[in-house]
Design a protein around this motif. Sequence first.
Motif, PDB file in Angstrom:
ATOM      1  N   ASN A 182       0.825  -1.209   0.000  1.00 34.35           N
ATOM      2  CA  ASN A 182       0.000   0.000   0.000  1.00 34.35           C
ATOM      3  C   ASN A 182       0.859   1.258   0.000  1.00 34.35           C
ATOM      4  O   ASN A 182       0.500   2.263  -0.617  1.00 34.35           O
ATOM      5  CB  ASN A 182      -0.941   0.000   1.209  1.00 34.35           C
ATOM      6  CG  ASN A 182      -2.142  -0.880   0.975  1.00 34.35           C
ATOM      7  OD1 ASN A 182      -2.378  -1.353  -0.129  1.00 34.35           O
ATOM      8  ND2 ASN A 182      -2.904  -1.108   2.029  1.00 34.35           N
ATOM      9  N   ASP A 206      -3.089   5.037  -3.432  1.00 30.62           N
ATOM     10  CA  ASP A 206      -4.376   4.866  -4.093  1.00 30.62           C
ATOM     11  C   ASP A 206      -4.505   5.777  -5.318  1.00 30.62           C
ATOM     12  O   ASP A 206      -4.242   6.974  -5.238  1.00 30.62           O
ATOM     13  CB  ASP A 206      -5.490   5.172  -3.083  1.00 30.62           C
ATOM     14  CG  ASP A 206      -6.826   4.629  -3.530  1.00 30.62           C
ATOM     15  OD1 ASP A 206      -6.924   3.435  -3.836  1.00 30.62           O
ATOM     16  OD2 ASP A 206      -7.782   5.437  -3.597  1.00 30.62           O
ATOM     17  N   ARG A 212      -3.333   0.982  -8.080  1.00 33.43           N
ATOM     18  CA  ARG A 212      -4.182   0.431  -7.017  1.00 33.43           C
ATOM     19  C   ARG A 212      -5.403   1.328  -6.860  1.00 33.43           C
ATOM     20  O   ARG A 212      -5.266   2.554  -6.766  1.00 33.43           O
ATOM     21  CB  ARG A 212      -3.419   0.374  -5.686  1.00 33.43           C
ATOM     22  CG  ARG A 212      -4.291  -0.121  -4.537  1.00 33.43           C
ATOM     23  CD  ARG A 212      -3.456  -0.365  -3.299  1.00 33.43           C
ATOM     24  NE  ARG A 212      -2.999   0.846  -2.653  1.00 33.43           N
ATOM     25  CZ  ARG A 212      -3.713   1.545  -1.761  1.00 33.43           C
ATOM     26  NH1 ARG A 212      -4.941   1.169  -1.444  1.00 33.43           N
ATOM     27  NH2 ARG A 212      -3.196   2.623  -1.199  1.00 33.43           N
ATOM     28  N   PHE A 262      -5.821  -4.201  -7.672  1.00 35.69           N
ATOM     29  CA  PHE A 262      -4.621  -3.802  -8.406  1.00 35.69           C
ATOM     30  C   PHE A 262      -4.808  -4.076  -9.893  1.00 35.69           C
ATOM     31  O   PHE A 262      -5.413  -5.076 -10.284  1.00 35.69           O
ATOM     32  CB  PHE A 262      -3.398  -4.578  -7.898  1.00 35.69           C
ATOM     33  CG  PHE A 262      -2.968  -4.149  -6.536  1.00 35.69           C
ATOM     34  CD1 PHE A 262      -1.983  -3.197  -6.370  1.00 35.69           C
ATOM     35  CD2 PHE A 262      -3.585  -4.687  -5.411  1.00 35.69           C
ATOM     36  CE1 PHE A 262      -1.595  -2.784  -5.107  1.00 35.69           C
ATOM     37  CE2 PHE A 262      -3.198  -4.281  -4.141  1.00 35.69           C
ATOM     38  CZ  PHE A 262      -2.207  -3.331  -3.979  1.00 35.69           C
TER      39      PHE A 262
END
Length: 107
Positions: A14, A19, A36, A41
């Motif tokens: 992460n 994001d 992502r 993903f």
Amino acid sequence: MKQFLFGNSPDSVNDLFPDRVIKRLLLDEEEIGVLRIGNTFFAFQSSCPHRGASLIQAHINGQGEIICPLHQYRFDLKTGQLKMGFCGDLKVFQTQLTEEGLLVFTQ
Ligand code: FES
């Protein structure tokens, strides 16, 4: 099939892939983009199948499509299928999030 591992835990993955930010990765000699969105993903060839523009700066729309910045052709992020435009499909790669990191598979 070859597989490549990125990160060493789900948390590190992460951190590596914020994001909705497309990151550039090298798999051997092949450059790909990884994105992502939440816990999902997507991995895809980094150059557009139309005229080769880089998709690292591409936009993502609400339908899960990646939009090439040069001529705005659209491709389904999951399947690579061309959604709007006149060229071949985008090559996509399977991914799998594991306790050891993110696996990306090539054919
Ligand atoms: S180079 Fe991507 S749409 Fe033309």
